[in-house]
Design a protein around this motif. Sequence first.
Motif, PDB file in Angstrom:
ATOM      1  N   TRP A  10       0.562  -0.951   0.246  1.00  0.00           N
ATOM      2  CA  TRP A  10       0.080   0.412  -0.104  1.00  0.00           C
ATOM      3  C   TRP A  10       0.992   1.189  -0.095  1.00  0.00           C
ATOM      4  N   ALA A  11       0.066   2.158  -0.736  1.00  0.00           N
ATOM      5  CA  ALA A  11       0.559   3.743  -0.497  1.00  0.00           C
ATOM      6  C   ALA A  11       0.393   5.213  -0.461  1.00  0.00           C
ATOM      7  N   SER A  12       0.716   6.020  -0.238  1.00  0.00           N
ATOM      8  CA  SER A  12       0.045   6.818   0.063  1.00  0.00           C
ATOM      9  C   SER A  12       0.063   8.050  -0.716  1.00  0.00           C
ATOM     10  N   VAL A  13      -0.481   8.717  -1.165  1.00  0.00           N
ATOM     11  CA  VAL A  13      -1.290   9.086  -1.879  1.00  0.00           C
ATOM     12  C   VAL A  13      -1.967  10.283  -2.084  1.00  0.00           C
ATOM     13  N   CYS A  14      -1.936  11.798  -2.498  1.00  0.00           N
ATOM     14  CA  CYS A  14      -2.699  12.861  -2.380  1.00  0.00           C
ATOM     15  C   CYS A  14      -2.965  12.933  -3.653  1.00  0.00           C
ATOM     16  N   PHE A  15      -4.318  13.549  -4.212  1.00  0.00           N
ATOM     17  CA  PHE A  15      -4.982  14.395  -4.440  1.00  0.00           C
ATOM     18  C   PHE A  15      -5.631  15.508  -4.463  1.00  0.00           C
ATOM     19  N   GLU A  17      -6.367  18.008  -2.279  1.00  0.00           N
ATOM     20  CA  GLU A  17      -6.784  18.127  -0.122  1.00  0.00           C
ATOM     21  C   GLU A  17      -6.907  16.373   0.347  1.00  0.00           C
ATOM     22  N   SER A  18      -7.376  15.634  -0.279  1.00  0.00           N
ATOM     23  CA  SER A  18      -7.674  14.138   0.099  1.00  0.00           C
ATOM     24  C   SER A  18      -6.676  13.257   0.261  1.00  0.00           C
ATOM     25  N   THR A  19      -6.186  12.572   0.646  1.00  0.00           N
ATOM     26  CA  THR A  19      -5.456  11.518   1.361  1.00  0.00           C
ATOM     27  C   THR A  19      -5.935   9.942   0.959  1.00  0.00           C
ATOM     28  N   PHE A  20      -4.876   9.586   0.113  1.00  0.00           N
ATOM     29  CA  PHE A  20      -5.266   7.891   0.189  1.00  0.00           C
ATOM     30  C   PHE A  20      -4.545   6.876   0.111  1.00  0.00           C
ATOM     31  N   LEU A  21      -4.978   5.970   0.578  1.00  0.00           N
ATOM     32  CA  LEU A  21      -3.752   4.306   0.436  1.00  0.00           C
ATOM     33  C   LEU A  21      -4.153   3.997  -0.734  1.00  0.00           C
ATOM     34  N   ALA A  22      -3.769   3.295  -1.985  1.00  0.00           N
ATOM     35  CA  ALA A  22      -3.694   3.061  -2.793  1.00  0.00           C
ATOM     36  C   ALA A  22      -2.200   1.698  -2.856  1.00  0.00           C
ATOM     37  N   LYS A  23      -2.611   0.579  -4.043  1.00  0.00           N
ATOM     38  CA  LYS A  23      -1.654  -0.358  -4.638  1.00  0.00           C
ATOM     39  C   LYS A  23      -2.869  -1.004  -5.828  1.00  0.00           C
ATOM     40  N   VAL A  24      -1.485  -1.131  -7.487  1.00  0.00           N
ATOM     41  CA  VAL A  24      -1.793  -1.305  -8.538  1.00  0.00           C
ATOM     42  C   VAL A  24      -0.962  -2.394  -9.156  1.00  0.00           C
ATOM     43  N   CYS A  25      -1.959  -3.000  -9.999  1.00  0.00           N
ATOM     44  CA  CYS A  25      -0.617  -4.355 -10.383  1.00  0.00           C
ATOM     45  C   CYS A  25      -0.756  -4.199 -12.058  1.00  0.00           C
ATOM     46  N   PHE A  26      -0.684  -4.158 -12.662  1.00  0.00           N
ATOM     47  CA  PHE A  26      -0.503  -3.444 -14.361  1.00  0.00           C
ATOM     48  C   PHE A  26       0.529  -5.306 -14.786  1.00  0.00           C
ATOM     49  N   LEU A  33      -6.444  -1.708  -9.870  1.00  0.00           N
ATOM     50  CA  LEU A  33      -6.064  -0.501  -9.149  1.00  0.00           C
ATOM     51  C   LEU A  33      -7.408  -1.148  -7.627  1.00  0.00           C
ATOM     52  N   LEU A  34      -7.302  -0.326  -6.026  1.00  0.00           N
ATOM     53  CA  LEU A  34      -6.779  -0.776  -5.099  1.00  0.00           C
ATOM     54  C   LEU A  34      -6.822   1.077  -4.371  1.00  0.00           C
ATOM     55  N   ILE A  35      -8.098   1.124  -4.115  1.00  0.00           N
ATOM     56  CA  ILE A  35      -7.815   2.686  -3.765  1.00  0.00           C
ATOM     57  C   ILE A  35      -8.357   2.886  -2.540  1.00  0.00           C
ATOM     58  N   SER A  36      -8.426   3.358  -1.137  1.00  0.00           N
ATOM     59  CA  SER A  36      -9.104   3.752  -0.137  1.00  0.00           C
ATOM     60  C   SER A  36      -8.570   4.808   0.690  1.00  0.00           C
ATOM     61  N   ASP A  37      -9.970   5.301   0.863  1.00  0.00           N
ATOM     62  CA  ASP A  37      -9.697   6.415   2.019  1.00  0.00           C
ATOM     63  C   ASP A  37     -10.038   6.072   3.460  1.00  0.00           C
ATOM     64  N   LEU A  38      -9.637   5.439   3.875  1.00  0.00           N
ATOM     65  CA  LEU A  38     -10.355   4.388   5.096  1.00  0.00           C
ATOM     66  C   LEU A  38     -11.905   4.533   5.454  1.00  0.00           C
ATOM     67  N   ASP A  86       5.779  14.282 -10.391  1.00  0.00           N
ATOM     68  CA  ASP A  86       6.700  14.561 -12.444  1.00  0.00           C
ATOM     69  C   ASP A  86       5.618  15.669 -12.298  1.00  0.00           C
ATOM     70  N   THR A  87       5.958  17.222 -12.227  1.00  0.00           N
ATOM     71  CA  THR A  87       5.260  17.761 -12.915  1.00  0.00           C
ATOM     72  C   THR A  87       4.883  17.360 -14.443  1.00  0.00           C
ATOM     73  N   THR A  88       4.656  16.686 -14.830  1.00  0.00           N
ATOM     74  CA  THR A  88       4.512  16.808 -16.318  1.00  0.00           C
ATOM     75  C   THR A  88       3.339  15.691 -15.948  1.00  0.00           C
ATOM     76  N   THR A  89       2.782  15.114 -15.381  1.00  0.00           N
ATOM     77  CA  THR A  89       1.667  14.310 -14.924  1.00  0.00           C
ATOM     78  C   THR A  89       0.819  15.062 -14.456  1.00  0.00           C
ATOM     79  N   SER A  90      -0.697  15.306 -14.193  1.00  0.00           N
ATOM     80  CA  SER A  90      -1.187  15.592 -13.525  1.00  0.00           C
ATOM     81  C   SER A  90      -2.257  14.567 -12.990  1.00  0.00           C
ATOM     82  N   PHE A  91      -3.146  14.570 -11.870  1.00  0.00           N
ATOM     83  CA  PHE A  91      -3.790  13.858 -11.745  1.00  0.00           C
ATOM     84  C   PHE A  91      -5.016  14.063 -10.509  1.00  0.00           C
ATOM     85  N   SER A  92      -5.724  14.199 -10.686  1.00  0.00           N
ATOM     86  CA  SER A  92      -7.231  14.157  -9.854  1.00  0.00           C
ATOM     87  C   SER A  92      -8.322  13.674  -9.243  1.00  0.00           C
ATOM     88  N   CYS A  93      -9.373  13.477  -8.615  1.00  0.00           N
ATOM     89  CA  CYS A  93      -9.830  12.423  -8.283  1.00  0.00           C
ATOM     90  C   CYS A  93     -12.024  13.367  -7.913  1.00  0.00           C
TER      91      CYS A  93
END
Length: 198
Positions: A10-15, A17-26, A33-38, A86-93
Amino acid sequence: LESNLLTQPWASVCFGESTFLAKVCFRDTGYILLISDLSSVWYESADTEAIRQRSKELNKRLTVPVSSFLHRLHSLMSPLLAGQLDTTTSFSCQHTVSGLSLHVKSELLGLPFYWNFHCGPAPVEMVSRHLVRPLIWMSLVLQCQVEELTSLLLQKDAEIEDYRESGAALSRDRLRTEPFREEVFQQSFMTEVRSGAR
């Protein structure tokens, strides 16, 4: 895919103001993709056909194999999960009626690259397998470690007291320690846990 996802941390990611835990397999044929805000847990599993269809809708000017899309998504998600910006990529949820959408905006072959992860509520069994059971097992392991360390500290205190009663003295006073008090330690620990949870 899901069995491989179990091995991913699991990794902590921020979009925003929101913080999530996420894990992904490609893999070459899809991702999960599995993601949670607890409070809630969402997931998306996409195969080759779903990825091909969505890539046509989102990236009309790009004509690349599905494996290239997956490789690009993997290369974009990896820094995010590692906590690197990575300044060339943006994420939002965005919370939706059916779940959670994660939007990715970047470039591929010099052209704009867009991707949306459409995550729905994760099944109870998946939440249990990936989140609840591992947390319970880790809690039990840590509890056993605390009990073992407490026992060792009490033994060390008894050993030191025996040395003192035999007339031994410290060569350096700065090495002197107070006897370990389990109740005081537990109260202090719980106070820190409560204040950290606020």
